[in-house]
Write an enzyme that holds these catalytic residues in place. Structure first.
Site, PDB file in Angstrom:
ATOM      1  N   ILE A   1       1.089  -1.319  -0.162  1.00 36.22           N
ATOM      2  CA  ILE A   1       0.046  -0.035   0.162  1.00 36.22           C
ATOM      3  C   ILE A   1       0.782   1.061  -0.036  1.00 36.22           C
ATOM      4  O   ILE A   1       1.532   1.583   1.140  1.00 36.22           O
ATOM      5  CB  ILE A   1      -1.107   0.038   1.290  1.00 36.22           C
ATOM      6  CG1 ILE A   1      -1.722  -1.238   1.237  1.00 36.22           C
ATOM      7  CG2 ILE A   1      -1.828   1.319   1.063  1.00 36.22           C
ATOM      8  CD1 ILE A   1      -2.738  -1.478   2.329  1.00 36.22           C
ATOM      9  N   PRO A   2       1.237   1.861  -1.202  1.00 31.94           N
ATOM     10  CA  PRO A   2       2.267   2.782  -1.498  1.00 31.94           C
ATOM     11  C   PRO A   2       2.380   4.067  -0.824  1.00 31.94           C
ATOM     12  O   PRO A   2       2.290   5.220  -1.371  1.00 31.94           O
ATOM     13  CB  PRO A   2       2.397   2.930  -2.771  1.00 31.94           C
ATOM     14  CG  PRO A   2       0.955   2.562  -3.147  1.00 31.94           C
ATOM     15  CD  PRO A   2       0.613   1.778  -2.270  1.00 31.94           C
ATOM     16  N   CYS A   3       2.204   4.263   0.461  1.00 35.73           N
ATOM     17  CA  CYS A   3       2.279   5.427   1.329  1.00 35.73           C
ATOM     18  C   CYS A   3       3.348   6.317   0.814  1.00 35.73           C
ATOM     19  O   CYS A   3       3.571   7.755   0.950  1.00 35.73           O
ATOM     20  CB  CYS A   3       2.217   5.445   2.730  1.00 35.73           C
ATOM     21  SG  CYS A   3       3.460   4.229   3.287  1.00 35.73           S
ATOM     22  N   HIS A   4       4.531   5.805   0.297  1.00 33.45           N
ATOM     23  CA  HIS A   4       5.719   6.538  -0.102  1.00 33.45           C
ATOM     24  C   HIS A   4       5.691   7.580  -1.244  1.00 33.45           C
ATOM     25  O   HIS A   4       6.348   8.379  -1.500  1.00 33.45           O
ATOM     26  CB  HIS A   4       6.982   5.462  -0.258  1.00 33.45           C
ATOM     27  CG  HIS A   4       6.946   4.534  -1.379  1.00 33.45           C
ATOM     28  ND1 HIS A   4       5.946   3.396  -1.336  1.00 33.45           N
ATOM     29  CD2 HIS A   4       7.079   4.404  -2.749  1.00 33.45           C
ATOM     30  CE1 HIS A   4       5.878   2.834  -2.333  1.00 33.45           C
ATOM     31  NE2 HIS A   4       6.642   3.649  -3.370  1.00 33.45           N
ATOM     32  N   ARG A   5       4.476   7.032  -2.055  1.00 31.50           N
ATOM     33  CA  ARG A   5       4.099   7.982  -3.203  1.00 31.50           C
ATOM     34  C   ARG A   5       3.515   9.264  -2.857  1.00 31.50           C
ATOM     35  O   ARG A   5       3.167  10.144  -3.493  1.00 31.50           O
ATOM     36  CB  ARG A   5       3.306   7.034  -3.971  1.00 31.50           C
ATOM     37  CG  ARG A   5       4.028   5.966  -4.735  1.00 31.50           C
ATOM     38  CD  ARG A   5       3.256   5.132  -5.527  1.00 31.50           C
ATOM     39  NE  ARG A   5       3.840   3.905  -5.920  1.00 31.50           N
ATOM     40  CZ  ARG A   5       3.081   2.675  -6.219  1.00 31.50           C
ATOM     41  NH1 ARG A   5       2.048   2.726  -6.445  1.00 31.50           N
ATOM     42  NH2 ARG A   5       4.043   1.763  -6.664  1.00 31.50           N
TER      43      ARG A   5
END
Length: 168
Positions: A127-131
């Site tokens: 779940i790409p919270c780094h984006r």
């Protein structure tokens, strides 16, 4: 409550802890930063668990996988789950601001709450919270630390490791 299994995998960003019920992934823990997760006393180590998760994460780190296809079990409030569902829609290699994420969930005034939910994401990378980055393109807090966030963004968009990522 079902039994929680866990294992570790080596990655280019360090040793990751993977946890869940054996079928569904509920946690990825970083080796450093705010996102360090240690196994709870009632968890059971099972190094043969999460083979599919490990395979897909290796493919991601190798640059051959842009989307994950895994059964997930993130646990959070209704608001957090809504934010995490929207995070999962951010395409590989793209970044958006917290304000844009708040707009996408229909709550344009909730960028701080969105930031808090983003920070509580129990399954980073998948779940790409780094984006999600600051409105001015700055890298803001990340559970694995800013250097890890830089590395993940650079993996997805070569050439960004020394430059600030651009909002798309």
């Amino acid at each position: 409550m079902s039994e929680v299994l866990y294992t570790y995998m080596e990655s280019p960003i360090g040793r990751l802890l993977l946890a869940g019920d054996g079928q569904r992934l509920s946690c990825i823990g970083f080796p450093a930063g705010k996102g360090v997760v240690t196994p709870r006393p009632h968890w059971r180590r099972a190094d043969d668990a999460f083979g599919r998760v490990k395979d897909q994460l290796r493919e991601y780190f190798d640059g051959t996988r842009q989307e994950f296809d895994l059964p997930l079990d993130p646990r959070g409030t209704a608001f957090q789950l809504m934010v995490w569902r929207e995070l999962a829609r951010i395409p590989y290699g793209e970044t958006i601001s917290y304000g844009e994420l708040a707009r996408r969930i229909g709550q344009p005034e909730a960028s701080r709450a969105v930031g808090a939910a983003n920070g509580a994401n129990p399954i980073p990378i998948v779940i790409p919270c780094h984006r999600v980055i600051g409105a001015n393109g700055s890298l803001t807090g990340f559970g694995g630390g800013i250097e890890t966030k830089k590395r993940l963004l650079a993996l997805e968009r070569p050439g960004t490791i020394d430059d600030q990522p651009r909002l798309l």
